[in-house]
Design an enzyme around this catalytic site. Structure first.
Site, PDB file in Angstrom:
ATOM      1  N   HIS A 112     -10.039  45.889 -21.322  1.00 12.71           N
ATOM      2  CA  HIS A 112      -8.860  45.357 -20.635  1.00 12.71           C
ATOM      3  C   HIS A 112      -8.171  44.285 -21.476  1.00 12.71           C
ATOM      4  O   HIS A 112      -8.753  43.228 -21.745  1.00 12.71           O
ATOM      5  CB  HIS A 112      -9.323  44.764 -19.303  1.00 12.71           C
ATOM      6  CG  HIS A 112      -8.237  44.202 -18.449  1.00 12.71           C
ATOM      7  ND1 HIS A 112      -8.127  42.862 -18.177  1.00 12.71           N
ATOM      8  CD2 HIS A 112      -7.209  44.808 -17.799  1.00 12.71           C
ATOM      9  CE1 HIS A 112      -7.093  42.653 -17.375  1.00 12.71           C
ATOM     10  NE2 HIS A 112      -6.511  43.808 -17.135  1.00 12.71           N
ATOM     11  N   HIS A 155       1.038  41.184 -21.461  1.00 12.25           N
ATOM     12  CA  HIS A 155       0.798  41.460 -20.045  1.00 12.25           C
ATOM     13  C   HIS A 155       2.019  41.186 -19.192  1.00 12.25           C
ATOM     14  O   HIS A 155       2.246  41.838 -18.190  1.00 12.25           O
ATOM     15  CB  HIS A 155      -0.385  40.622 -19.535  1.00 12.25           C
ATOM     16  CG  HIS A 155      -0.698  40.853 -18.096  1.00 12.25           C
ATOM     17  ND1 HIS A 155      -0.363  39.965 -17.102  1.00 12.25           N
ATOM     18  CD2 HIS A 155      -1.283  41.905 -17.478  1.00 12.25           C
ATOM     19  CE1 HIS A 155      -0.750  40.457 -15.935  1.00 12.25           C
ATOM     20  NE2 HIS A 155      -1.302  41.632 -16.119  1.00 12.25           N
TER      21      HIS A 155
END
Ligand code: CA
Length: 404
Positions: free
Chosen positions: A52, A94
């Protein structure tokens, strides 16, 4: 106590797997008998460990260094989130905002770029990647946004383009240990579309360039919105994943849905009354199965956490007395039927996000993050997004030893 819980979980998962196999028609059943592995995943094959944002527990997220570390630690996939620069280049971040994960605020010549835009309905002040050319982006350096994680790498690493991420995977993954996949997320598709900087066709062009635009390529494309995934489903055979968010958990462990975490943002724009809570119902899963191959739910949809409220103030207590109220003060709830329901709809389940910090672990796991992974693996999750790839890989080995 923990063993009993895991054993009970295992029995439940086995029962689910048995029911699912019973649903197959005879032809498929014969097929599965030969091919099906022993895991309780959709295919019976071992679940995936997805790095991730790279090995973001160790190095600043979404840098080539963090992705490479995740590959070295055994990730099956690395996960770049994608936003656009002003000149339309996909970069790995992100958020469309650069404030939290780069040193942008400390560079004087960029100060005038600080601005407010409406991001998914919320006026948000900051430095937007879409106001920077790629050349300007390359002057920035990544920083670690989580103060509990190593800070000594701040200022060292560049912000990579998606192209550079694909090059890295090709170089480090394919030729060496094993095939490592890429798991790009289109961030805020509606926002980018409105700026005239849509992400989807550029993403497919990059995959095409690397000969990855095919149904069996080691690629998953994920999004919290639905319309862009539906568009992509008409343009590519690459596997698509519907992400499913929520805002938080209430004292009793039920999920809460404050905007903008209540629904795919394209629903908010079109006035669609449905929310994420509807997507996880069997009818919602059946709808998703029309355009996607799997779901990526917040892990609390599968196992949530319940707080204790001895002082009856309506809020979870600091049970362990460490001065903060977090998941370590809570206990895990009975697993939901989401994995079974998704599998019944033909969808795999990749849950997010698994972390090692003690405050993120329900007290049931006794401070050992592997115990949380193991529970989810035995329940039949098909993949896990984790900031700590090595912990996920070790837990998968431990879980495998518990399978019959
Ligand atoms: Ca506490």
């Amino acid at each position: 106590m923990r063993f009993k819980q895991i054993f009970g979980t295992l029995l439940l998962a086995l029962a689910v797997a048995a029911v699912m196999q019973g649903d197959d028609d005879d032809h498929k059943k014969d097929d599965n008998k030969n091919k099906r592995g022993k895991w309780n995943t959709l295919t019976g094959q071992q679940p995936l460990v997805i790095g991730h944002r790279g090995a973001s527990g160790y190095l600043p997220e979404h840098t080539l260094e963090a992705y490479r570390r995740a590959i070295e630690l055994g990730a099956d996939f690395i996960e770049p989130d994608l936003v656009s620069t002003k000149d339309g280049v996909l970069i790995a971040r992100h958020e469309p905002l650069l404030d939290g994960t780069t040193n942008v605020a400390s560079i004087a010549k960029f100060a005038s770029k600080k601005t407010t835009k409406i991001l998914d309905g919320i006026p948000t002040l900051g430095f937007y990647a879409s106001d920077f050319t790629l050349k300007e982006i390359k002057e920035l350096r990544a920083i670690q946004p989580n103060s509990a994680r190593p800070q000594q790498y701040n200022g060292l690493y560049e912000i990579p383009t998606f192209e550079e991420v694909l090059d890295l995977v090709e170089k480090w993954g394919w030729g060496t240990r094993k095939i490592v996949g890429v798991y790009p997320e289109t961030k805020h598709p509606t926002f980018h579309f409105a700026l005239g900087l849509p992400l989807e066709d550029k993403l497919l062009a990059a995959l095409e360039k690397h000969k990855l635009n095919r149904s069996d390529s080691p690629v998953f494309i994920q999004s919290f919105e639905t319309a862009n995934l539906q568009y992509l489903s008409t343009k590519t055979k690459v596997r698509l994943v519907q992400l499913i968010d929520a805002d938080d958990v209430a004292l009793d462990g039920s999920l809460t849905f404050a905007a903008p975490y209540d629904k795919p943002y394209n629903y908010a724009v079109t006035g669609d009354p449905r929310g994420f809570a509807d997507l996880v119902k069997p009818a919602g899963l059946a709808d998703i199965a029309k355009y996607a191959d799997g779901i990526g739910p917040w892990k609390r949809y599968i196992v949530s956490v319940r707080g204790r409220d001895n002082d009856k103030n309506g809020k979870a207590d600091d049970v362990n007395g460490d001065g903060s109220v977090n998941d370590a003060d809570k206990t895990a709830t009975t697993p939901s039927a989401l994995i079974a329901n998704a599998h019944a709809a033909g969808l795999f389940v990749h849950a997010y996000t698994f972390r090692n910090e003690k405050g993120t672990l329900a007290s049931d796991y006794k401070g050992d993050p592997k115990n949380e992974f193991i529970q989810f693996f035995l329940l039949g999750v098909d993949g896990v997004f984790t900031d700590f790839t090595d912990t996920g890989v070790a837990a998968r080995t431990a879980a495998e030893a518990m399978l019959p």
